[in-house]
Design a protein around this motif. Structure first.
Motif, PDB file in Angstrom:
ATOM      1  N   ALA A  35      56.466  38.638  36.928  1.00 47.99           N
ATOM      2  CA  ALA A  35      56.563  38.612  35.469  1.00 47.99           C
ATOM      3  C   ALA A  35      55.495  37.700  34.862  1.00 47.99           C
ATOM      4  N   LEU A  36      55.205  36.584  35.528  1.00 46.03           N
ATOM      5  CA  LEU A  36      54.154  35.688  35.037  1.00 46.03           C
ATOM      6  C   LEU A  36      52.800  36.382  35.057  1.00 46.03           C
ATOM      7  N   LEU A  37      52.512  37.075  36.152  1.00 47.67           N
ATOM      8  CA  LEU A  37      51.223  37.759  36.253  1.00 47.67           C
ATOM      9  C   LEU A  37      51.093  38.868  35.214  1.00 47.67           C
ATOM     10  N   VAL A  38      52.172  39.610  35.001  1.00 47.60           N
ATOM     11  CA  VAL A  38      52.152  40.664  33.976  1.00 47.60           C
ATOM     12  C   VAL A  38      51.886  40.050  32.611  1.00 47.60           C
ATOM     13  N   GLU A  39      52.581  38.958  32.318  1.00 50.18           N
ATOM     14  CA  GLU A  39      52.433  38.295  31.015  1.00 50.18           C
ATOM     15  C   GLU A  39      50.998  37.815  30.807  1.00 50.18           C
ATOM     16  N   LEU A  40      50.429  37.224  31.848  1.00 45.87           N
ATOM     17  CA  LEU A  40      49.052  36.735  31.746  1.00 45.87           C
ATOM     18  C   LEU A  40      48.067  37.893  31.579  1.00 45.87           C
ATOM     19  N   ALA A  41      48.355  39.010  32.236  1.00 50.18           N
ATOM     20  CA  ALA A  41      47.490  40.185  32.095  1.00 50.18           C
ATOM     21  C   ALA A  41      47.574  40.747  30.677  1.00 50.18           C
ATOM     22  N   LEU A  42      48.799  40.814  30.145  1.00 51.80           N
ATOM     23  CA  LEU A  42      48.977  41.318  28.781  1.00 51.80           C
ATOM     24  C   LEU A  42      48.296  40.412  27.756  1.00 51.80           C
ATOM     25  N   ALA A  43      48.218  39.109  28.092  1.00 49.05           N
ATOM     26  CA  ALA A  43      47.586  38.150  27.187  1.00 49.05           C
ATOM     27  C   ALA A  43      46.069  38.120  27.354  1.00 49.05           C
ATOM     28  N   ARG A  45      44.383  37.171  30.036  1.00 51.62           N
ATOM     29  CA  ARG A  45      43.911  35.998  30.791  1.00 51.62           C
ATOM     30  C   ARG A  45      43.479  36.340  32.214  1.00 51.62           C
ATOM     31  N   ILE A  46      44.097  37.344  32.821  1.00 56.22           N
ATOM     32  CA  ILE A  46      43.753  37.721  34.184  1.00 56.22           C
ATOM     33  C   ILE A  46      43.575  39.235  34.277  1.00 56.22           C
ATOM     34  N   ALA A  47      42.907  39.656  35.341  1.00 60.51           N
ATOM     35  CA  ALA A  47      42.718  41.083  35.597  1.00 60.51           C
ATOM     36  C   ALA A  47      42.480  41.267  37.087  1.00 60.51           C
ATOM     37  N   VAL A  48      42.620  42.483  37.552  1.00 61.64           N
ATOM     38  CA  VAL A  48      42.369  42.785  38.956  1.00 61.64           C
ATOM     39  C   VAL A  48      40.971  43.375  39.075  1.00 61.64           C
ATOM     40  N   GLU A  49      40.160  42.742  39.913  1.00 65.31           N
ATOM     41  CA  GLU A  49      38.799  43.202  40.159  1.00 65.31           C
ATOM     42  C   GLU A  49      38.607  43.340  41.665  1.00 65.31           C
ATOM     43  N   ASP A  50      38.309  44.532  42.116  1.00 65.32           N
ATOM     44  CA  ASP A  50      38.130  44.808  43.548  1.00 65.32           C
ATOM     45  C   ASP A  50      39.356  44.370  44.350  1.00 65.32           C
ATOM     46  N   ASP A  51      40.519  44.723  43.833  1.00 65.12           N
ATOM     47  CA  ASP A  51      41.798  44.424  44.498  1.00 65.12           C
ATOM     48  C   ASP A  51      42.122  42.933  44.565  1.00 65.12           C
ATOM     49  N   ARG A  52      41.384  42.118  43.836  1.00 62.96           N
ATOM     50  CA  ARG A  52      41.644  40.682  43.822  1.00 62.96           C
ATOM     51  C   ARG A  52      41.890  40.228  42.386  1.00 62.96           C
ATOM     52  N   LEU A  53      42.728  39.203  42.255  1.00 64.55           N
ATOM     53  CA  LEU A  53      43.064  38.701  40.926  1.00 64.55           C
ATOM     54  C   LEU A  53      41.959  37.770  40.431  1.00 64.55           C
ATOM     55  N   ALA A  54      41.541  37.955  39.194  1.00 68.09           N
ATOM     56  CA  ALA A  54      40.486  37.131  38.626  1.00 68.09           C
ATOM     57  C   ALA A  54      40.893  36.628  37.243  1.00 68.09           C
ATOM     58  N   VAL A  55      40.515  35.404  36.933  1.00 67.38           N
ATOM     59  CA  VAL A  55      40.768  34.842  35.604  1.00 67.38           C
ATOM     60  C   VAL A  55      39.614  35.250  34.704  1.00 67.38           C
ATOM     61  N   VAL A  56      39.917  35.929  33.621  1.00 67.30           N
ATOM     62  CA  VAL A  56      38.870  36.369  32.694  1.00 67.30           C
ATOM     63  C   VAL A  56      38.843  35.505  31.443  1.00 67.30           C
ATOM     64  N   ASP A  84      49.602  38.259  47.071  1.00 69.29           N
ATOM     65  CA  ASP A  84      49.478  36.918  47.640  1.00 69.29           C
ATOM     66  C   ASP A  84      49.841  35.866  46.602  1.00 69.29           C
ATOM     67  N   TRP A  85      49.415  36.101  45.364  1.00 62.84           N
ATOM     68  CA  TRP A  85      49.726  35.150  44.301  1.00 62.84           C
ATOM     69  C   TRP A  85      51.212  35.160  43.955  1.00 62.84           C
ATOM     70  N   ILE A  86      51.838  36.315  44.053  1.00 64.43           N
ATOM     71  CA  ILE A  86      53.270  36.382  43.783  1.00 64.43           C
ATOM     72  C   ILE A  86      54.031  35.517  44.775  1.00 64.43           C
ATOM     73  N   THR A  87      53.640  35.582  46.038  1.00 62.57           N
ATOM     74  CA  THR A  87      54.285  34.752  47.059  1.00 62.57           C
ATOM     75  C   THR A  87      54.011  33.277  46.807  1.00 62.57           C
ATOM     76  N   ARG A  88      52.784  32.940  46.423  1.00 64.06           N
ATOM     77  CA  ARG A  88      52.408  31.548  46.203  1.00 64.06           C
ATOM     78  C   ARG A  88      53.067  30.946  44.955  1.00 64.06           C
ATOM     79  N   LEU A  89      53.248  31.767  43.932  1.00 62.89           N
ATOM     80  CA  LEU A  89      53.773  31.252  42.668  1.00 62.89           C
ATOM     81  C   LEU A  89      55.305  31.194  42.615  1.00 62.89           C
ATOM     82  N   ALA A  90      55.965  31.913  43.517  1.00 66.65           N
ATOM     83  CA  ALA A  90      57.431  32.039  43.450  1.00 66.65           C
ATOM     84  C   ALA A  90      58.128  30.679  43.371  1.00 66.65           C
ATOM     85  N   GLY A  91      58.008  29.868  44.414  1.00 65.25           N
ATOM     86  CA  GLY A  91      58.531  28.510  44.414  1.00 65.25           C
ATOM     87  C   GLY A  91      59.881  28.316  43.766  1.00 65.25           C
TER      88      GLY A  91
END
Length: 224
Positions: A35-43, A45-56, A84-91
């Motif tokens: 949900a955090l990643l979706v929210e950041l994408a909608l805002a 702030r982030i996007a997927v480039e070459d199957d990797r997450l990037a801060v834009v 990978d980020w979903i696993t890292r951010l879960a906490g």
């Protein structure tokens, strides 16, 4: 507090009237990270480039969990896959999001012990009735699933997340199953964060099963 996020919406949907989590972990943890990643994408702030997450755009959004996630992704020198980020951010995301809802007066915290021994914390509605914000979320999702017109991006994202964590049967209970299945698949199609969330949950479940099986085998061998 800042306006409610998709993570707040997902927590409200995952907890029953008694204040108990229907999903359990790791499903809720990974769902909230997604949900955090979706929210950041909608805002934007982030996007997927070459199957990797990037801060834009590293500009803070103004919400604690979102800004912490954005800063962490931006500080990582190596680009990683969304899952990978979903696993890292879960906490400890569930606790953080629940604390925010308690602070906002939407939920209340109740602590007791089961059988006078095992500690338990529940988060029922502060009023005893379904929170107004949850009722509105359910209405929007029901309209999206039963209709055939355009749906706003946030609702589309939430429908996808609910399906990814396996909460769709509860949320859409009472609606025709074939309609729900067709429409949720239609709305969720192409959502990278949703797919990543589902994959992270599946990977964790497989790992937990493997660990449990290995432990059981050791116990059996030792007893024998």
């Amino acid at each position: 507090m800042a306006p409610f996020t998709l993570a707040h919406d997902l927590v409200l949907l995952s907890y029953d009237d008694a204040g108990t989590d229907r999903l359990g972990r790791p499903a809720l943890d990974h769902g909230l990270a997604g949900a955090l990643l979706v929210e950041l994408a909608l805002a934007g702030r982030i996007a997927v480039e070459d199957d990797r997450l990037a801060v834009v755009d590293p500009t803070p959004v103004g919400q604690a969990q979102l800004d912490a996630a954005l800063a962490r992704i931006a500080a990582e020198p190596k680009r990683r896959r969304p899952r990978d980020w979903i696993t890292r951010l879960a906490g400890d995301l569930p606790e953080q999001v629940l604390d925010g809802l308690v602070t906002a007066g939407v939920l209340r915290r109740e602590s007791d012990r089961v059988l006078w021994v095992f500690p338990r914390t529940r988060y029922p509605s502060s009023t005893g009735a379904e929170p107004a914000v949850e009722s509105e979320v359910r209405r929007r999702m029901t309209d999206a699933v039963t209709g055939d017109g355009p749906v706003d991006p946030r609702t589309v994202a939430l429908v996808g997340l609910v399906r990814a964590v396996g909460l769709d049967r509860e949320v859409f209970r009472g609606l025709p199953k074939d309609v729900v299945k067709r429409r949720t698949e239609e709305l969720a199609a192409g959502g990278w964060a949703v797919a990543a969330t589902r994959k992270a949950i599946e990977d964790t479940q497989v790992a937990l099963l493997a660990a449990t099986t290995a432990t059981t085998a050791v116990i059996i061998t030792t007893i024998s």
